[in-house]
Design a protein around this motif. Structure first.
Motif, PDB file in Angstrom:
ATOM      1  N   PHE A  14     -13.657  -8.681   2.149  1.00  0.00           N
ATOM      2  CA  PHE A  14     -13.583  -7.216   2.088  1.00  0.00           C
ATOM      3  C   PHE A  14     -14.330  -6.686   0.875  1.00  0.00           C
ATOM      4  CE2 PHE A  14     -11.448  -3.530   0.209  1.00  0.00           C
ATOM      5  CZ  PHE A  14     -11.514  -2.606   1.251  1.00  0.00           C
ATOM      6  N   PHE A  15     -14.327  -7.436  -0.214  1.00  0.00           N
ATOM      7  CA  PHE A  15     -14.904  -6.972  -1.471  1.00  0.00           C
ATOM      8  C   PHE A  15     -16.382  -7.301  -1.619  1.00  0.00           C
ATOM      9  CE2 PHE A  15     -10.357  -7.468  -2.235  1.00  0.00           C
ATOM     10  CZ  PHE A  15     -10.047  -6.237  -2.764  1.00  0.00           C
ATOM     11  N   GLN A  16     -17.001  -7.843  -0.579  1.00  0.00           N
ATOM     12  CA  GLN A  16     -18.418  -8.185  -0.645  1.00  0.00           C
ATOM     13  C   GLN A  16     -19.328  -6.975  -0.446  1.00  0.00           C
ATOM     14  OE1 GLN A  16     -19.576 -11.106  -1.521  1.00  0.00           O
ATOM     15  NE2 GLN A  16     -17.616 -12.195  -1.522  1.00  0.00           N
ATOM     16  N   HIS A  17     -18.762  -5.850  -0.102  1.00  0.00           N
ATOM     17  CA  HIS A  17     -19.554  -4.657   0.200  1.00  0.00           C
ATOM     18  C   HIS A  17     -19.860  -3.854  -1.060  1.00  0.00           C
ATOM     19  CE1 HIS A  17     -18.922  -5.420   4.470  1.00  0.00           C
ATOM     20  NE2 HIS A  17     -17.639  -5.610   4.194  1.00  0.00           N
ATOM     21  N   LYS A  18     -20.603  -2.772  -0.866  1.00  0.00           N
ATOM     22  CA  LYS A  18     -20.913  -1.873  -1.976  1.00  0.00           C
ATOM     23  C   LYS A  18     -19.658  -1.103  -2.383  1.00  0.00           C
ATOM     24  CE  LYS A  18     -25.797  -1.284  -0.875  1.00  0.00           C
ATOM     25  NZ  LYS A  18     -26.897  -0.318  -0.587  1.00  0.00           N
ATOM     26  N   ALA A  19     -19.649  -0.654  -3.628  1.00  0.00           N
ATOM     27  CA  ALA A  19     -18.454  -0.009  -4.182  1.00  0.00           C
ATOM     28  C   ALA A  19     -17.977   1.198  -3.371  1.00  0.00           C
ATOM     29  CB  ALA A  19     -18.692   0.373  -5.640  1.00  0.00           C
ATOM     30  N   PRO A  20     -18.856   2.118  -2.936  1.00  0.00           N
ATOM     31  CA  PRO A  20     -18.344   3.272  -2.172  1.00  0.00           C
ATOM     32  C   PRO A  20     -17.655   2.864  -0.870  1.00  0.00           C
ATOM     33  CG  PRO A  20     -20.555   3.722  -2.985  1.00  0.00           C
ATOM     34  CD  PRO A  20     -20.295   2.257  -3.219  1.00  0.00           C
ATOM     35  N   THR A  21     -18.174   1.834  -0.209  1.00  0.00           N
ATOM     36  CA  THR A  21     -17.556   1.350   1.033  1.00  0.00           C
ATOM     37  C   THR A  21     -16.163   0.798   0.756  1.00  0.00           C
ATOM     38  OG1 THR A  21     -19.723   0.826   1.966  1.00  0.00           O
ATOM     39  CG2 THR A  21     -17.805  -0.260   2.959  1.00  0.00           C
ATOM     40  N   ILE A  22     -16.039   0.035  -0.313  1.00  0.00           N
ATOM     41  CA  ILE A  22     -14.739  -0.523  -0.678  1.00  0.00           C
ATOM     42  C   ILE A  22     -13.777   0.575  -1.107  1.00  0.00           C
ATOM     43  CG2 ILE A  22     -13.560  -2.045  -2.321  1.00  0.00           C
ATOM     44  CD1 ILE A  22     -16.159  -3.715  -2.339  1.00  0.00           C
ATOM     45  N   ALA A  23     -14.282   1.535  -1.885  1.00  0.00           N
ATOM     46  CA  ALA A  23     -13.429   2.634  -2.359  1.00  0.00           C
ATOM     47  C   ALA A  23     -12.834   3.404  -1.190  1.00  0.00           C
ATOM     48  CB  ALA A  23     -14.236   3.569  -3.259  1.00  0.00           C
ATOM     49  N   ARG A  24     -13.640   3.651  -0.175  1.00  0.00           N
ATOM     50  CA  ARG A  24     -13.152   4.338   1.020  1.00  0.00           C
ATOM     51  C   ARG A  24     -12.173   3.449   1.787  1.00  0.00           C
ATOM     52  NH1 ARG A  24     -13.937   7.765   5.430  1.00  0.00           N
ATOM     53  NH2 ARG A  24     -15.199   9.306   4.359  1.00  0.00           N
ATOM     54  N   GLY A  25     -12.504   2.164   1.895  1.00  0.00           N
ATOM     55  CA  GLY A  25     -11.677   1.238   2.659  1.00  0.00           C
ATOM     56  C   GLY A  25     -10.324   0.958   2.043  1.00  0.00           C
ATOM     57  N   LEU A  26     -10.190   1.182   0.730  1.00  0.00           N
ATOM     58  CA  LEU A  26      -8.906   0.946   0.060  1.00  0.00           C
ATOM     59  C   LEU A  26      -7.909   2.085   0.254  1.00  0.00           C
ATOM     60  CD1 LEU A  26      -9.983  -0.703  -3.311  1.00  0.00           C
ATOM     61  CD2 LEU A  26      -8.623  -1.754  -1.495  1.00  0.00           C
ATOM     62  N   ILE A  27      -8.367   3.234   0.714  1.00  0.00           N
ATOM     63  CA  ILE A  27      -7.432   4.343   0.944  1.00  0.00           C
ATOM     64  C   ILE A  27      -6.481   3.951   2.077  1.00  0.00           C
ATOM     65  CG2 ILE A  27      -7.177   6.759   1.590  1.00  0.00           C
ATOM     66  CD1 ILE A  27      -8.426   6.284  -1.184  1.00  0.00           C
ATOM     67  N   GLY A  28      -5.201   3.991   1.783  1.00  0.00           N
ATOM     68  CA  GLY A  28      -4.184   3.583   2.753  1.00  0.00           C
ATOM     69  C   GLY A  28      -3.761   2.135   2.615  1.00  0.00           C
ATOM     70  N   ALA A  29      -4.487   1.349   1.810  1.00  0.00           N
ATOM     71  CA  ALA A  29      -4.090  -0.039   1.563  1.00  0.00           C
ATOM     72  C   ALA A  29      -2.847  -0.069   0.678  1.00  0.00           C
ATOM     73  CB  ALA A  29      -5.234  -0.804   0.891  1.00  0.00           C
ATOM     74  N   THR A  30      -2.111  -1.154   0.731  1.00  0.00           N
ATOM     75  CA  THR A  30      -0.895  -1.307  -0.068  1.00  0.00           C
ATOM     76  C   THR A  30      -1.144  -2.281  -1.208  1.00  0.00           C
ATOM     77  OG1 THR A  30       0.522  -0.869   1.848  1.00  0.00           O
ATOM     78  CG2 THR A  30       1.533  -1.980  -0.033  1.00  0.00           C
ATOM     79  N   LEU A  31      -0.876  -1.829  -2.426  1.00  0.00           N
ATOM     80  CA  LEU A  31      -1.043  -2.640  -3.626  1.00  0.00           C
ATOM     81  C   LEU A  31       0.312  -2.886  -4.261  1.00  0.00           C
ATOM     82  CD1 LEU A  31      -2.729  -3.891  -6.001  1.00  0.00           C
ATOM     83  CD2 LEU A  31      -2.759  -1.572  -6.995  1.00  0.00           C
ATOM     84  N   LEU A  32       0.620  -4.161  -4.524  1.00  0.00           N
ATOM     85  CA  LEU A  32       1.858  -4.526  -5.209  1.00  0.00           C
ATOM     86  C   LEU A  32       1.532  -5.434  -6.381  1.00  0.00           C
ATOM     87  CD1 LEU A  32       4.119  -5.504  -2.155  1.00  0.00           C
ATOM     88  CD2 LEU A  32       3.997  -3.278  -3.283  1.00  0.00           C
ATOM     89  N   ILE A  33       2.242  -5.249  -7.473  1.00  0.00           N
ATOM     90  CA  ILE A  33       2.172  -6.136  -8.629  1.00  0.00           C
ATOM     91  C   ILE A  33       3.597  -6.634  -8.863  1.00  0.00           C
ATOM     92  CG2 ILE A  33       1.428  -6.430 -11.017  1.00  0.00           C
ATOM     93  CD1 ILE A  33      -0.789  -5.347  -9.230  1.00  0.00           C
ATOM     94  N   ASN A  34       3.799  -7.937  -8.655  1.00  0.00           N
ATOM     95  CA  ASN A  34       5.152  -8.494  -8.746  1.00  0.00           C
ATOM     96  C   ASN A  34       6.142  -7.702  -7.899  1.00  0.00           C
ATOM     97  OD1 ASN A  34       4.706 -10.731 -10.531  1.00  0.00           O
ATOM     98  ND2 ASN A  34       4.488  -9.275 -12.220  1.00  0.00           N
ATOM     99  N   GLY A  35       5.685  -7.292  -6.716  1.00  0.00           N
ATOM    100  CA  GLY A  35       6.541  -6.589  -5.766  1.00  0.00           C
ATOM    101  C   GLY A  35       6.709  -5.107  -6.009  1.00  0.00           C
ATOM    102  N   VAL A  36       6.049  -4.564  -7.018  1.00  0.00           N
ATOM    103  CA  VAL A  36       6.159  -3.136  -7.342  1.00  0.00           C
ATOM    104  C   VAL A  36       4.832  -2.448  -7.004  1.00  0.00           C
ATOM    105  CG1 VAL A  36       6.539  -1.442  -9.174  1.00  0.00           C
ATOM    106  CG2 VAL A  36       7.787  -3.615  -9.190  1.00  0.00           C
ATOM    107  N   GLY A  37       4.897  -1.356  -6.246  1.00  0.00           N
ATOM    108  CA  GLY A  37       3.661  -0.649  -5.927  1.00  0.00           C
ATOM    109  C   GLY A  37       3.816   0.286  -4.758  1.00  0.00           C
ATOM    110  N   GLY A  38       2.736   0.453  -4.007  1.00  0.00           N
ATOM    111  CA  GLY A  38       2.755   1.378  -2.886  1.00  0.00           C
ATOM    112  C   GLY A  38       1.388   1.524  -2.257  1.00  0.00           C
ATOM    113  N   ARG A  39       1.200   2.652  -1.590  1.00  0.00           N
ATOM    114  CA  ARG A  39      -0.019   2.909  -0.829  1.00  0.00           C
ATOM    115  C   ARG A  39      -1.079   3.577  -1.699  1.00  0.00           C
ATOM    116  NH1 ARG A  39      -0.055   6.522   4.628  1.00  0.00           N
ATOM    117  NH2 ARG A  39       1.058   7.924   3.224  1.00  0.00           N
TER     118      ARG A  39
END
Length: 198
Positions: A14-39
């Motif tokens: 997923f991260f092999q693309h250009k930055a703008p493509t990744i930035a758009r693609g991360l919207i709505g993704a879920t990020l957790l750090i040690n189980g803490v996080g969100g969308r």
């Protein structure tokens, strides 16, 4: 939405693309750090040709992670106070700043770390987000696919708004800021939008 509504774990490819493509693609993704996080609801893209990017002018000790493997965390401090989390993108010297997320998991821990209880203020900005999730420079260069990180694909399509990046003095006209349309958890509304009620 909860963690169980998220999609599969994001693959390294997923991260092999250009930055703008990744930035758009991360919207709505879920990020957790040690189980803490969100969308993730807000991101910004930067690359080596961009005068607002840390990589502009070439590789240095501070920005070395931006020239390393895609899909790793680039973490730096601003104003000597606040940590900021970025995802290294596919082109050398490019990365995506995670600007805001909607708190979903471990909200009690976020409240303790931030010292406030308003969910809209827990992660609405890169410094707030890092404080709420317990992110600091010790994670600089760590792969986003390994503990303590968990990163899941969006569970479905999200309406996305694009606009100019904020908090910078150069490259201000580049429309590489992406956000979940009308989300109340953005660090700042996009032009022509307000925060949704509720």
């Amino acid at each position: 939405m909860t963690i169980f509504d998220a999609g599969p774990a994001l693959e390294e490819s997923f991260f092999q693309h250009k930055a703008p493509t990744i930035a758009r693609g991360l919207i709505g993704a879920t990020l957790l750090i040690n189980g803490v996080g969100g969308r993730i609801v807000e991101t910004e893209a930067y690359d080596i040709s961009d005068p607002a990017s840390h990589s502009f002018g070439g590789q240095k000790r501070r920005n070395a992670v931006m020239f390393g493997p895609p899909g790793h965390a680039y973490i730096y401090r601003i104003y000597g106070l606040h940590w900021c989390l970025n995802a290294v993108a596919g082109e050398a010297g490019s990365a995506v700043l995670i600007r805001a997320l909607e708190p979903l998991e471990g909200i009690g821990q976020m409240v303790v770390r931030r010292g406030i209880s308003d969910p809209r203020l827990l992660c609405s900005g890169p410094g707030r987000l890092c404080q709420a999730l317990g992110i600091d420079g010790s994670l600089n260069g760590a792969p986003l696919g390994d503990a303590p990180f968990q990163l899941f694909a969006p569970g479905g399509e999200s309406p996305i708004t694009e606009g100019r990046r904020i908090g910078i003095r150069v490259g201000v006209d580049t429309p590489w800021r992406f956000g979940l349309s009308n989300s109340p958890f953005l660090s700042r509304p996009f032009a022509g939008e307000g925060f949704a009620a509720g």
